[in-house]
Design a protein around this motif. Sequence first.
Motif, PDB file in Angstrom:
ATOM      1  N   GLY A 257      -1.093  -0.960  -4.190  1.00 56.10           N
ATOM      2  CA  GLY A 257      -2.337  -1.055  -3.443  1.00 56.10           C
ATOM      3  C   GLY A 257      -3.568  -0.833  -4.294  1.00 56.10           C
TER       4      GLY A 257
ATOM      5  N   THR B 151       8.123  12.633  -0.504  1.00 57.14           N
ATOM      6  CA  THR B 151       7.085  11.938   0.267  1.00 57.14           C
ATOM      7  C   THR B 151       7.096  10.429   0.041  1.00 57.14           C
ATOM      8  N   ASN B 152       7.867   9.970  -0.941  1.00 54.19           N
ATOM      9  CA  ASN B 152       7.976   8.534  -1.216  1.00 54.19           C
ATOM     10  C   ASN B 152       9.199   7.915  -0.556  1.00 54.19           C
TER      11      ASN B 152
ATOM     12  N   SER C 280       0.840  -1.193   0.000  1.00 57.52           N
ATOM     13  CA  SER C 280       0.000   0.000   0.000  1.00 57.52           C
ATOM     14  C   SER C 280       0.876   1.244   0.000  1.00 57.52           C
ATOM     15  N   GLU C 281       0.452   2.236  -0.763  1.00 52.76           N
ATOM     16  CA  GLU C 281       1.150   3.528  -0.790  1.00 52.76           C
ATOM     17  C   GLU C 281       0.443   4.552   0.095  1.00 52.76           C
ATOM     18  N   ASP C 282      -0.662   4.152   0.688  1.00 51.39           N
ATOM     19  CA  ASP C 282      -1.506   5.088   1.437  1.00 51.39           C
ATOM     20  C   ASP C 282      -1.266   4.977   2.939  1.00 51.39           C
ATOM     21  N   ASN C 283      -1.156   6.108   3.587  1.00 51.60           N
ATOM     22  CA  ASN C 283      -1.083   6.138   5.051  1.00 51.60           C
ATOM     23  C   ASN C 283      -2.471   5.872   5.626  1.00 51.60           C
TER      24      ASN C 283
ATOM     25  N   TYR D 296       3.853   3.387  -6.819  1.00 50.82           N
ATOM     26  CA  TYR D 296       2.423   3.181  -6.624  1.00 50.82           C
ATOM     27  C   TYR D 296       2.166   1.720  -6.283  1.00 50.82           C
TER      28      TYR D 296
ATOM     29  N   THR E  59      -1.451   2.785   6.311  1.00 50.93           N
ATOM     30  CA  THR E  59      -1.032   1.402   6.044  1.00 50.93           C
ATOM     31  C   THR E  59       0.137   1.323   5.066  1.00 50.93           C
ATOM     32  N   ARG E  60       0.738   2.452   4.753  1.00 50.84           N
ATOM     33  CA  ARG E  60       1.815   2.452   3.761  1.00 50.84           C
ATOM     34  C   ARG E  60       2.954   1.533   4.197  1.00 50.84           C
ATOM     35  N   ASN E  61       3.407   0.685   3.261  1.00 47.61           N
ATOM     36  CA  ASN E  61       4.483  -0.258   3.583  1.00 47.61           C
ATOM     37  C   ASN E  61       5.454  -0.451   2.417  1.00 47.61           C
TER      38      ASN E  61
ATOM     39  N   TYR F 130       8.374   1.919   0.227  1.00 47.48           N
ATOM     40  CA  TYR F 130       9.069   3.209   0.172  1.00 47.48           C
ATOM     41  C   TYR F 130      10.326   3.104  -0.685  1.00 47.48           C
TER      42      TYR F 130
END
Length: 215
Positions: free
Chosen positions: A179, A138-139, A119-122, A177, A124-126, A128
């Motif tokens: 998720g 931000t990545n 996932s790229e979304d906070n 990208y 749950t982002r995991n 980078y």
Amino acid sequence: MSLKDFQRPKITSAHIIAVAALVISCAGSASAAIVITSAQIKDGTVTTKDIKNRTLQLRDINPTDRAKLKGADGASAFEPPPAGTLVVGGGLIQGYVATAGGQLTTYTALGFTPAAPLSEDNPTRNVYFAPHASVIDTNENGTLCPGTAAAPDATPGITCIYVAATTNVEPNSTAVYAGVTASTEGADGHGFNVTPDANAVGQMIFRYVWAYRAP
């Protein structure tokens, strides 16, 4: 009648060959009459060296012993790796870009099921990038991605991407990208997309390695 009439006949090579053929044919007939059955073979006396290679077939083995030939089922390639396992891969984006700022994209599949979908979304982002001049700030996450392109590593449960080499890549332009929300970019929870922008018209190269450590 003279003594010559009582002389022994001469034995020629033809006689010898005829007698030899008769002996062989008799021996062959005697051998053909001998049949050895399993009742005449003592248990445990026939060994591997007595059996001609590649002559036994599966049907020659009784069903009970045949079932024992199957080993335990192995782990699926798509199951999560054992805890602590470090999985490393790589990717290459290369192509001609007709406009400055033009973008190339590639999808990288992990080849296994991570502990949690990528996932790229906070929050749950995991997934980078490790810090690099070509990557959008931000990545990036240097804390969760403590390795290098030469020695990639990752915090357990995190997928880290390390930029190994770039040519004609615009600074602070590359994103990752992954998720469900990234479906429009062709990514999903089992892989990720890397999307660098070209700095100018011409050939662009973006090479990277990635690492995932199972929690």
